[in-house]
Design an enzyme around this catalytic site. Structure first.
Site, PDB file in Angstrom:
ATOM      1  N   ALA A 189       0.879  -1.189   0.000  1.00 25.25           N
ATOM      2  CA  ALA A 189       0.000   0.000   0.000  1.00 25.25           C
ATOM      3  C   ALA A 189       0.908   1.229   0.000  1.00 25.25           C
ATOM      4  CB  ALA A 189      -0.954  -0.007   1.196  1.00 25.25           C
ATOM      5  N   HIS A 227       7.226   5.669   1.276  1.00 27.30           N
ATOM      6  CA  HIS A 227       7.960   4.483   0.795  1.00 27.30           C
ATOM      7  C   HIS A 227       8.834   4.855  -0.403  1.00 27.30           C
ATOM      8  CE1 HIS A 227       4.198   2.436   2.466  1.00 27.30           C
ATOM      9  NE2 HIS A 227       5.166   1.861   3.157  1.00 27.30           N
ATOM     10  N   LYS A 258       9.790   7.859  10.527  1.00 25.42           N
ATOM     11  CA  LYS A 258       8.427   7.852  11.056  1.00 25.42           C
ATOM     12  C   LYS A 258       8.256   6.734  12.087  1.00 25.42           C
ATOM     13  CE  LYS A 258       3.848   6.754  10.245  1.00 25.42           C
ATOM     14  NZ  LYS A 258       3.732   5.329  10.207  1.00 25.42           N
ATOM     15  N   GLN A 280      11.204   1.560  15.643  1.00 27.35           N
ATOM     16  CA  GLN A 280      11.568   0.402  14.802  1.00 27.35           C
ATOM     17  C   GLN A 280      13.033   0.500  14.347  1.00 27.35           C
ATOM     18  OE1 GLN A 280       8.866  -1.568  11.806  1.00 27.35           O
ATOM     19  NE2 GLN A 280       9.930  -0.171  10.453  1.00 27.35           N
ATOM     20  N   SER A 287       1.089   7.379   5.776  1.00 28.80           N
ATOM     21  CA  SER A 287       1.052   6.022   6.331  1.00 28.80           C
ATOM     22  C   SER A 287       0.049   5.221   5.512  1.00 28.80           C
ATOM     23  CB  SER A 287       0.588   6.086   7.793  1.00 28.80           C
ATOM     24  OG  SER A 287       0.155   4.820   8.215  1.00 28.80           O
ATOM     25  N   SER A 288       0.337   3.944   5.322  1.00 32.26           N
ATOM     26  CA  SER A 288      -0.624   3.097   4.597  1.00 32.26           C
ATOM     27  C   SER A 288      -1.970   3.103   5.321  1.00 32.26           C
ATOM     28  CB  SER A 288      -0.104   1.665   4.504  1.00 32.26           C
ATOM     29  OG  SER A 288       1.168   1.668   3.902  1.00 32.26           O
ATOM     30  N   ARG A 289      -1.916   3.209   6.647  1.00 32.73           N
ATOM     31  CA  ARG A 289      -3.159   3.189   7.432  1.00 32.73           C
ATOM     32  C   ARG A 289      -4.014   4.440   7.190  1.00 32.73           C
ATOM     33  NH1 ARG A 289       0.270   0.536  11.206  1.00 32.73           N
ATOM     34  NH2 ARG A 289      -0.510  -1.544  11.762  1.00 32.73           N
TER      35      ARG A 289
HETATM   36  P1  AMP Z   1       5.475   0.029   6.246  1.00 35.89           P
HETATM   37  O1  AMP Z   1       5.062  -0.405   4.886  1.00 35.89           O
HETATM   38  O2  AMP Z   1       4.474   0.918   6.931  1.00 35.89           O
HETATM   39  O3  AMP Z   1       5.975  -1.100   7.102  1.00 35.89           O
HETATM   40  O4  AMP Z   1       6.730   0.975   6.023  1.00 35.89           O
HETATM   41  C1  AMP Z   1       7.847   0.545   5.314  1.00 35.89           C
HETATM   42  C2  AMP Z   1       8.955   1.524   5.515  1.00 35.89           C
HETATM   43  O5  AMP Z   1       8.538   2.818   5.066  1.00 35.89           O
HETATM   44  C3  AMP Z   1       9.349   1.698   7.005  1.00 35.89           C
HETATM   45  O6  AMP Z   1      10.741   1.805   7.098  1.00 35.89           O
HETATM   46  C4  AMP Z   1       8.649   2.965   7.381  1.00 35.89           C
HETATM   47  O7  AMP Z   1       9.278   3.647   8.445  1.00 35.89           O
HETATM   48  C5  AMP Z   1       8.773   3.753   6.096  1.00 35.89           C
HETATM   49  N1  AMP Z   1       7.760   4.804   6.063  1.00 35.89           N
HETATM   50  C6  AMP Z   1       6.440   4.673   6.310  1.00 35.89           C
HETATM   51  N2  AMP Z   1       5.823   5.869   6.254  1.00 35.89           N
HETATM   52  C7  AMP Z   1       6.780   6.783   5.980  1.00 35.89           C
HETATM   53  C8  AMP Z   1       6.782   8.198   5.795  1.00 35.89           C
HETATM   54  N3  AMP Z   1       5.676   8.907   5.897  1.00 35.89           N
HETATM   55  N4  AMP Z   1       7.954   8.807   5.517  1.00 35.89           N
HETATM   56  C9  AMP Z   1       9.099   8.078   5.405  1.00 35.89           C
HETATM   57  N5  AMP Z   1       9.174   6.746   5.562  1.00 35.89           N
HETATM   58  C10 AMP Z   1       8.025   6.102   5.856  1.00 35.89           C
END
Ligand code: AMP
Length: 282
Positions: free
Chosen positions: A32, A37, A151, A155, A187-189
């Site tokens: 998503a 990303h 963000k 983690q 955020s995907s959410r």
């Molecule tokens: P996720 O798909 O939410 O697990 O995120 C995958 C990667 O993208 C993780 O390293 C997150 O920290 C990074 N990420 C998610 N949202 C953002 C954002 N708004 N800005 C920068 N990196 C992000």
């Protein structure tokens, strides 16, 4: 752009790339995809010879079944977004069984309590799940560099510790948070929010900025109370936590030491959708 679903095929490609002494970059995601990303991907393309994006919704890091079931997925759109950035990116999109065989369980790590703070207080075993999947990916891809977002700052601290525990050679690259114009961290959410609530969710970043501007002037308890009152007054919004902690240990300290670095973390539930953000204060 090549799409892989099997570890055996990835291994073959990675061995080939290692033989050619290529710098391997890894961008792990749960799909998503959004501009956050893609910014990790752009950093990776600049810094590495070959870049792998992984798209895998990792079940062991979800403590809440609804959160897992509702997690947004859109592989076709994800592939299109990646191909617009570069046609030379490799994608790994495995099935759950490919990553976990029949044992859908996380390893248990000693993260020296980094996993007990902030998100860890509310998401039992979440960081063991993160550690488990990241270890599997690092061992498969043997990346020279892995790209993660600020963000999810907690983690990144956990992954740093994982690298230390396992002795991986991978360099962790932390990329800045990408935001909407109104300040809301992408955020995907966010896909799960109504348009109105997405607008209202700007309160999350606004309160981080308010806390950052005032933490030396107003006791943090008062800052917390003010933020909670304002956030909880919005229908469907509930402040889960707002904390100022040491930037590395992620622990609360009784006195702010001006020689140290701190970070403020926030989590707000919007109709049970979990939104997190953080800001460095010094
Ligand atoms: P996720 O798909 O939410 O697990 O995120 C995958 C990667 O993208 C993780 O390293 C997150 O920290 C990074 N990420 C998610 N949202 C953002 C954002 N708004 N800005 C920068 N990196 C992000």
């Amino acid at each position: 752009m090549l799409l892989y679903t099997l570890k055996s095929e990835v291994k073959e490609s990675i061995n080939y790339e290692i033989n050619l002494k290529k710098t391997i970059g890894l961008v792990p995601t749960m799909g998503a995809l959004h501009q956050g990303h893609l910014s990790l991907l752009k950093h990776a393309i600049i810094a590495c010879d070959v870049v792998w994006v992984t798209i895998f919704v990792n079940p062991t890091q979800f403590n809440n079944k609804n959160d897992l079931n509702n997690y947004p997925k859109n592989i076709d759109k994800d592939l299109k977004m990646i191909s617009k950035i570069s046609k030379n990116v490799n994608i790994f999109y495995p099935e759950i069984s490919e990553m976990y065989n029949s044992k859908l369980k996380s390893e248990v790590y000693d993260f020296e309590n980094l996993d007990k703070e902030l998100e860890g207080k509310y998401r039992n075993n979440h960081f063991n799940g993160v550690g488990t999947i990241v270890a599997k990916l690092f061992e498969l891809f043997k990346p020279n560099k892995a790209f993660f977002g600020e963000k999810d700052f907690q983690q990144t601290r956990i992954i740093n510790k994982l690298i230390e525990i396992k002795g991986y050679k991978t360099k962790l690259i932390v990329c800045p948070t990408v935001r909407e114009k109104n300040g809301l961290a992408l955020s995907s959410r966010n896909n799960l929010l109504s348009l109105k609530n997405k607008e209202k969710a700007s309160v999350i970043y606004n309160k981080l900025v308010y806390a950052k501007e005032n933490y030396l002037k107003i006791p943090f308890k008062i800052i917390y109370a003010n933020c909670k009152k304002e956030i909880n007054s919005i229908t469907g919004f509930e402040l889960e936590y707002l904390e100022i902690v040491h930037n590395e240990t992620l622990k609360k300290e009784n006195i702010i030491d001006l020689n140290k670095s701190y970070r403020i973390f926030i989590c707000v539930l919007v109709n049970d959708v979990r939104l997190i953000d953080n800001i460095l204060v010094k």
